[in-house]
Every structure is written in structure tokens, then in C-alpha cells.
Design a protein around this motif. Structure first.
Motif, mmCIF file in Angstrom:
data_model
loop_
_atom_site.group_PDB
_atom_site.id
_atom_site.type_symbol
_atom_site.label_atom_id
_atom_site.label_comp_id
_atom_site.label_asym_id
_atom_site.label_seq_id
_atom_site.Cartn_x
_atom_site.Cartn_y
_atom_site.Cartn_z
ATOM 1 N N ASN A 36 76.884 35.305 34.570
ATOM 2 C CA ASN A 36 75.945 35.906 35.634
ATOM 3 C C ASN A 36 74.277 35.330 35.140
ATOM 4 N N SER A 37 74.211 34.767 34.237
ATOM 5 C CA SER A 37 72.923 34.715 33.661
ATOM 6 C C SER A 37 72.201 33.456 34.209
ATOM 7 N N GLU A 38 70.830 33.953 34.631
ATOM 8 C CA GLU A 38 69.685 33.087 35.260
ATOM 9 C C GLU A 38 68.769 32.646 34.186
ATOM 10 N N ILE A 39 68.876 31.378 33.634
ATOM 11 C CA ILE A 39 67.937 31.215 32.342
ATOM 12 C C ILE A 39 66.612 31.401 32.519
ATOM 13 N N SER A 40 65.914 31.500 33.624
ATOM 14 C CA SER A 40 64.671 31.752 33.787
ATOM 15 C C SER A 40 64.352 33.406 33.687
ATOM 16 N N LYS A 41 65.300 34.348 33.909
ATOM 17 C CA LYS A 41 65.252 35.902 33.848
ATOM 18 C C LYS A 41 65.803 36.342 32.842
ATOM 19 N N LYS A 42 65.228 37.480 32.310
ATOM 20 C CA LYS A 42 65.624 38.193 31.309
ATOM 21 C C LYS A 42 66.885 38.965 31.787
ATOM 22 N N GLN A 43 67.763 39.041 30.924
ATOM 23 C CA GLN A 43 69.265 39.730 31.560
ATOM 24 C C GLN A 43 69.467 40.924 30.574
ATOM 25 N N VAL A 44 70.033 41.891 31.415
ATOM 26 C CA VAL A 44 70.582 43.054 30.461
ATOM 27 C C VAL A 44 71.777 43.423 31.208
ATOM 28 N N ILE A 45 72.964 43.930 30.338
ATOM 29 C CA ILE A 45 74.129 44.247 30.945
ATOM 30 C C ILE A 45 74.712 45.445 30.102
ATOM 31 N N TYR A 46 75.218 46.563 30.623
ATOM 32 C CA TYR A 46 75.596 47.751 30.167
ATOM 33 C C TYR A 46 77.175 47.599 30.458
ATOM 34 N N GLY A 47 78.079 48.289 29.614
ATOM 35 C CA GLY A 47 79.386 48.486 29.565
ATOM 36 C C GLY A 47 79.780 49.479 28.740
ATOM 37 N N GLU A 48 81.073 50.000 28.663
ATOM 38 C CA GLU A 48 81.502 51.219 27.979
ATOM 39 C C GLU A 48 82.997 50.753 27.580
ATOM 40 N N PHE A 49 83.465 51.396 26.481
ATOM 41 C CA PHE A 49 84.802 51.322 26.072
ATOM 42 C C PHE A 49 85.121 52.536 25.134
ATOM 43 N N ASN A 50 86.293 52.796 24.937
ATOM 44 C CA ASN A 50 86.576 53.655 23.788
ATOM 45 C C ASN A 50 86.901 52.991 22.423
ATOM 46 N N TYR A 51 86.477 53.805 21.406
ATOM 47 C CA TYR A 51 86.476 53.190 20.143
ATOM 48 C C TYR A 51 86.764 54.587 19.088
ATOM 49 N N GLN A 52 87.602 54.100 18.232
ATOM 50 C CA GLN A 52 87.946 54.855 17.128
ATOM 51 C C GLN A 52 87.390 54.401 15.713
ATOM 52 N N ALA A 53 86.352 55.010 15.302
ATOM 53 C CA ALA A 53 86.345 54.588 13.742
ATOM 54 C C ALA A 53 87.049 55.001 12.794
#
Length: 76
Positions: A36-53
Motif C-alpha cells: 500500500n506504500s506511496e513512495i512520496s508519503k510517510k507510511q505507518v501501519i499498526y497490527g496485533e498478534f498473540n505472542y508467548q515469550a
């Protein structure tokens, strides 16, 4: 710290140290950002997942934030 917060039903946020497993779990979000990236614009994306250390007794929700600076611009 997270054990005490959970014991007292307190919401919390803790920054995790990056590791290979977290990077692997974040790959789908990086792929989405690149699609989804536009080269001329800064991009930020968030997501989530489960994790067990290895030292944890259960899975916990992890929020991931991936930033990509605009091409030719410093990451601010």
C-alpha cells in the motif's frame, strides 16, 4: 511488572525487546505496508498478534507499529 498489573486487573503497555520471532510475526504487516506504500508519503501501519515469550506462562497481545519514511526524507 505485567504479572502485578494483570493480578490487579490494570491495563498496561510494555515495550518488548525485538527478536527473530517477533519479526516473523510482524512480516504480514510489513508486506501490507509495502503493498500500500506511496513512495512520496510517510507510511505507518499498526497490527496485533498473540505472542508467548519463553518465560511467560501464557500468550499476551502484542501491538506492532511499522513506519516507513517518505523516500528521500529522514524518518521523523
Amino acid at each position: 511488572m505485567y504479572l502485578i498489573a494483570e493480578e490487579h486487573n490494570i491495563s498496561y503497555t510494555i515495550r518488548l525487546k525485538a527478536n527473530a520471532k517477533l519479526y516473523d510475526l510482524a512480516k504480514p504487516f510489513l508486506k501490507k505496508l509495502n503493498q500500500n506504500s506511496e513512495i512520496s508519503k510517510k507510511q505507518v501501519i499498526y497490527g496485533e498478534f498473540n505472542y508467548q515469550a519463553g518465560s511467560w506462562d501464557k500468550n499476551r497481545k502484542v501491538i506492532v507499529k511499522i513506519e516507513k519514511p517518505a523516500e528521500g526524507c529522514p524518518n521523523k
